[in-house]
Structures are given as structure tokens and as C-alpha cells.
Scaffold this motif. Structure first.
Motif, PDB file in Angstrom:
ATOM      1  N   GLU A 117       0.883  -1.166   0.000  1.00 60.92           N
ATOM      2  CA  GLU A 117       0.000   0.000   0.000  1.00 60.92           C
ATOM      3  C   GLU A 117       0.920   1.215   0.000  1.00 60.92           C
ATOM      4  OE1 GLU A 117      -3.268   1.806   3.111  1.00 60.92           O
ATOM      5  OE2 GLU A 117      -1.290   1.238   3.815  1.00 60.92           O
ATOM      6  N   LEU A 118       0.787   2.063  -1.010  1.00 57.08           N
ATOM      7  CA  LEU A 118       1.637   3.259  -1.058  1.00 57.08           C
ATOM      8  C   LEU A 118       0.807   4.465  -0.662  1.00 57.08           C
ATOM      9  CD1 LEU A 118       3.443   2.769  -4.499  1.00 57.08           C
ATOM     10  CD2 LEU A 118       3.817   1.599  -2.345  1.00 57.08           C
ATOM     11  N   LEU A 119       1.306   5.231   0.271  1.00 54.92           N
ATOM     12  CA  LEU A 119       0.584   6.433   0.664  1.00 54.92           C
ATOM     13  C   LEU A 119       1.455   7.656   0.430  1.00 54.92           C
ATOM     14  CD1 LEU A 119      -1.824   7.873   1.951  1.00 54.92           C
ATOM     15  CD2 LEU A 119      -0.794   7.468   4.179  1.00 54.92           C
ATOM     16  N   TYR A 120       1.111   8.415  -0.591  1.00 51.47           N
ATOM     17  CA  TYR A 120       1.804   9.673  -0.837  1.00 51.47           C
ATOM     18  C   TYR A 120       1.114  10.747  -0.014  1.00 51.47           C
ATOM     19  CZ  TYR A 120       4.340   7.756  -4.821  1.00 51.47           C
ATOM     20  OH  TYR A 120       5.189   7.038  -5.607  1.00 51.47           O
ATOM     21  N   VAL A 121       1.898  11.480   0.779  1.00 50.45           N
ATOM     22  CA  VAL A 121       1.309  12.591   1.521  1.00 50.45           C
ATOM     23  C   VAL A 121       1.746  13.873   0.828  1.00 50.45           C
ATOM     24  CG1 VAL A 121       1.105  13.724   3.748  1.00 50.45           C
ATOM     25  CG2 VAL A 121       1.504  11.267   3.655  1.00 50.45           C
ATOM     26  N   ASN A 122       0.804  14.540   0.185  1.00 48.72           N
ATOM     27  CA  ASN A 122       1.131  15.790  -0.491  1.00 48.72           C
ATOM     28  C   ASN A 122       1.070  16.923   0.521  1.00 48.72           C
ATOM     29  OD1 ASN A 122       1.567  17.722  -2.527  1.00 48.72           O
ATOM     30  ND2 ASN A 122      -0.633  18.112  -2.574  1.00 48.72           N
ATOM     31  N   ASP A 123       2.248  17.434   0.882  1.00 46.74           N
ATOM     32  CA  ASP A 123       2.354  18.409   1.955  1.00 46.74           C
ATOM     33  C   ASP A 123       2.211  19.830   1.401  1.00 46.74           C
ATOM     34  OD1 ASP A 123       2.832  19.533   4.385  1.00 46.74           O
ATOM     35  OD2 ASP A 123       4.996  19.250   4.338  1.00 46.74           O
ATOM     36  N   GLY A 124       1.058  20.115   0.834  1.00 48.77           N
ATOM     37  CA  GLY A 124       0.790  21.466   0.328  1.00 48.77           C
ATOM     38  C   GLY A 124       1.701  21.909  -0.804  1.00 48.77           C
ATOM     39  N   SER A 125       1.997  21.011  -1.722  1.00 46.38           N
ATOM     40  CA  SER A 125       2.860  21.380  -2.852  1.00 46.38           C
ATOM     41  C   SER A 125       2.214  22.459  -3.696  1.00 46.38           C
ATOM     42  CB  SER A 125       3.112  20.168  -3.740  1.00 46.38           C
ATOM     43  OG  SER A 125       3.710  19.148  -3.015  1.00 46.38           O
ATOM     44  N   GLN A 126       3.056  23.381  -4.198  1.00 50.48           N
ATOM     45  CA  GLN A 126       2.497  24.424  -5.056  1.00 50.48           C
ATOM     46  C   GLN A 126       2.739  24.129  -6.527  1.00 50.48           C
ATOM     47  OE1 GLN A 126       4.347  27.222  -2.689  1.00 50.48           O
ATOM     48  NE2 GLN A 126       2.556  27.172  -1.351  1.00 50.48           N
TER      49      GLN A 126
END
Ligand code: UDP
Ligand code: MG
Length: 344
Positions: A51-60
Motif C-alpha cells: 500500500e503506497l501512501l503519498y502525503v502531499n504536503d501542500g505542494s504548489q
């Protein structure tokens, strides 16, 4: 009906689930290459369900868009989108709160932590270790100053810290379910993850690895951020600086007493024709400086207490995108969900 199907599913899935958390902030240059290399590795490991979980930390930049394209044709991938940039520590916390794996691996998106090391980490996990830390044997692409300051930080932390933070061990690590559950119980807002990871303990092994230079894009850390990070690490995990302030205070007072005695004796026996303006100035400035420093140290802690007392969440979730046939992944999220399915 669903109940039966659910049971059937459970029997089908015997492989352990391995979750991989990837915090990503403005990583459009590397994310696709990273993903390609990660898939190459995990596709070979058929004895696990991933299971891959990408956490997008507010990328602009385009990071979120690229990630959303990835989940279109892969049910193993999920994307957790945070409402703004909260920093890597918060992004990791968000990931830890949302994974369901029996083992969880944290990986940087910039290919500094080679995905190719995952099989080795899983081997150690299967040998019975709860935590597998990856220790940098070399730091490619990092300046002398960064290496030096990192070294000083670990030295200081080792001296005064109440938990031992292993040197050159970053966030690249594997943790089993029990460790993840333990991490979830920690309520603190100022999250210095290296310290938090060390604090929870468990049976740990350390594997050395060669840390590559960043594949593309730029590091999100500058020296000011690193300095603040180090301060946070120190003040979150030790109260020793508070004690330092009082010891230094006591020492200076003693020195001042001694100095006073010297002046007294000198005046009585030798005589002191010129009143000592320079020495007076030095003492005043020195003590003033010490006092400001002590207040500053207290302020650091007071600031942290202030932040903790507000009880704000560590991160805010904007959206959770699931890879397409996610519902097929038959491992339930938690006990409540199991109940829900059973009751249907
Ligand atoms: N990162 C993040 N939020 C931030 C800064 C960084 O999620 O505010 C992620 C980043 O996308 C990368 C990882 O944390 O996957 C490590 O960041 P970086 O390479 O900038 O740090 P370094 O390797 O230089 O310590
Ligand atoms: Mg990096």
C-alpha cells in the motif's frame, strides 16, 4: 452476503501488508522517476501486499496532479492531500495516522533513500525486529557545513538528551504495527520525529546504507530551518538547557563574589586610586548577556508550552484520494470497520 464475502477475502489474503509513506512537497521533478523505481522493487516482492501512501504536503507545483494520475490505474496507491505545507514531520505523522500495514516504511520522494533497500529492510523485519533504522554511511551531495552541524547536533543531543537519538539515522525506516500504534498515542504538537521514534523504543536494528544525492529538485531545508529544527529537537526532548541556565547563573555569582573579594583586598591593602570603569562595564554586560540568554531559554520552553496548550491538530487533511480498486484490498482498517462489515 457481504459478511461471507468478507470472510472469504480474509482467507485469501495471507500475505502481510506493507505500507510505504512518502511525504512529498514540491517534488514534480522527481516524483515520477521515484514511483517508477519504487514499483520496480515492489513488483518483485510478491510475498507482500503493498500500500503506497503519498502525503502531499501542500505542494504548489504539479506534484498533486501527477500523483492523482498515478492512482488512476493502481489500486495500491493512495494520496493524502494536506490543506497547506505543514512540514515533513507533520506529513509523516499524517501518513502514520492513515496507513494500515503490518509493516510501515517511510521513504523520501527525492530518491535519497533508495527504494532498492526495501527487500533488505523487510528481511530484517521478518527476522523479528520491530524497527529497522537505516543509517547513513555516507552523505553524498551535502556540504561540509551541513555535515559538521549535523555532527555537532548529535553530539549535543547525546550529551544532554534524555533519549538517545542514533547518529545519522534519518526518517528512512521500517516500523511494525505495534510501533505505529504506539506512535499514534503520542499527542504532542511539536513533533521532532527522530526523537519521537527513539522515544517509543522497541526492538531495533540498524542497517548502514549509502545515501545518494538528491535526484532532482532542491532540498527544502536551509540553515535557518535546520537551526530551528535542532532547537526543537533539543527542547522537545530534554530540559537540560533550563538547568544549564541556573548552573551558569550560580557559577557567575560565585565568580562575582570572588571578584568582589579580590577588589576588597586590593583596596584595603594596596589601595585603588582609579575606580575601575572598564571592569564594571565588562561585568554589567556579561551579566546582562547571561540573563538575556537564560530568559531566552525559558522562552523557548514557554513557547512550546504555548503551542501545546492550544491543542491544535498537527496537520489538516484536505482530501484523501484512493487508488481505484481500493475497496478490493480486503484488509479492514480497524476493529470498528470490521464490525461494520460484519453487521451488514
Ligand atoms: N518534505 C515535506 N514537507 C516539507 C519539506 C520536505 O513533505 O515541508 C518532504 C520532501 O518532499 C522529501 C522529504 O520530505 O520527500 C525530504 O525533504 P528534503 O529532501 O528537502 O530534505 P533533505 O533530504 O535535504 O533532508
Ligand atoms: Mg532529500
Amino acid at each position: 452476503m457481504i459478511d461471507v464475502r468478507f470472510k472469504y477475502h480474509r482467507q485469501q489474503v495471507e500475505e502481510p501488508v506493507v505500507s510505504i509513506i512518502i511525504p512529498a512537497f514540491n517534488e514534480q521533478e522527481v516524483i515520477l522517476e521515484f514511483h517508477r523505481r519504487l514499483l520496480e522493487v515492489i513488483d518483485k516482492l510478491s510475498e507482500f501486499v503493498f500500500e503506497l501512501l503519498y502525503v502531499n504536503d501542500g505542494s504548489q507545483d504539479q506534484t498533486l496532479g501527477l500523483l492523482r494520475e498515478l492512482i488512476e490505474d493502481d489500486h495500491r496507491i493512495n494520496v493524502l492531500d494536506l490543506s497547506r505545507n505543514f512540514g515533513k514531520e507533520a506529513a509523516m505523522t499524517a501518513g502514520i495516522d492513515h496507513v494500515r500495514g503490518d509493516a510501515v516504511i517511510i521513504l523520501d520522494a527525492d530518491l535519497q533513500d533508495s527504494p532498492e533497500l526495501i527487500p533488505k529492510m523487510l528481511d530484517s523485519w521478518r527476522q523479528g525486529y520491530d524497527v529497522v533504522c537505516m543509517q547513513r554511511a555516507s552523505r553524498d551531495g551535502e556540504s561540509f557545513l551541513k555535515k559538521f552541524t549535523a555532527r555537532m547536533f548529535y553530539l549535543l543531543m547525546g550529551r544532554v538528551g534524555e533519549v538517545r537519538v542514533p547518529e545519522n539515522v534519518g526518517d528512512f525506516r521500517l516500523m511494525n504495527r505495534a510501533v505505529i500504534e504506539a506512535l499514534r498515542t503520542l499527542p504532542e504538537r511539536t513533533r521532532f520525529m527522530k526523537g519521537v521514534f527513539a522515544w517509543v523504543g522497541f526492538k531495533t536494528c540498524t542497517l548502514p546504507y549509502h545515501r545518494d544525492a538528491r535526484y532532482a529538485g532542491e532540498t527544502k531545508w536551509n540553515y535557518w530551518k535546520l537551526w530551528n529544527f535542532a532547537l526543537e529537537g533539543l527542547t522537545s526532548f530534554t530540559v537540560a538547557p533550563l538547568k544549564i541556565a541556573s548552573y551558569v547563573g550560580i557559577l557567575t555569582s560565585l565568580a562575582a563574589l570572588g571578584f568582589g573579594a579580590v577588589i576588597l583586598i586590593k583596596t584595603l591593602f594596596i589601595g585603588d586610586p582609579v575606580p575601575g570603569y572598564p571592569s564594571l562595564m565588562v561585568v554589567i554586560l556579561f551579566l546582562g548577556g547571561l540573563q538575556l540568554m537564560a530568559i531566552g531559554i525559558v522562552g523557548e520552553y514557554l513557547g512550546r508550552i504555548f503551542i501545546e496548550s492550544k491543542q491544535r491538530p498537527v496537520y489538516l487533511k484536505k482530501e484523501y484520494y484512493q487508488g481505484r480498486s481500493q475497496a478490493e484490498l480486503s484488509k479492514p482498517l480497524n476493529a470498528d470497520e470490521t464490525k461494520k462489515v460484519a453487521n451488514q
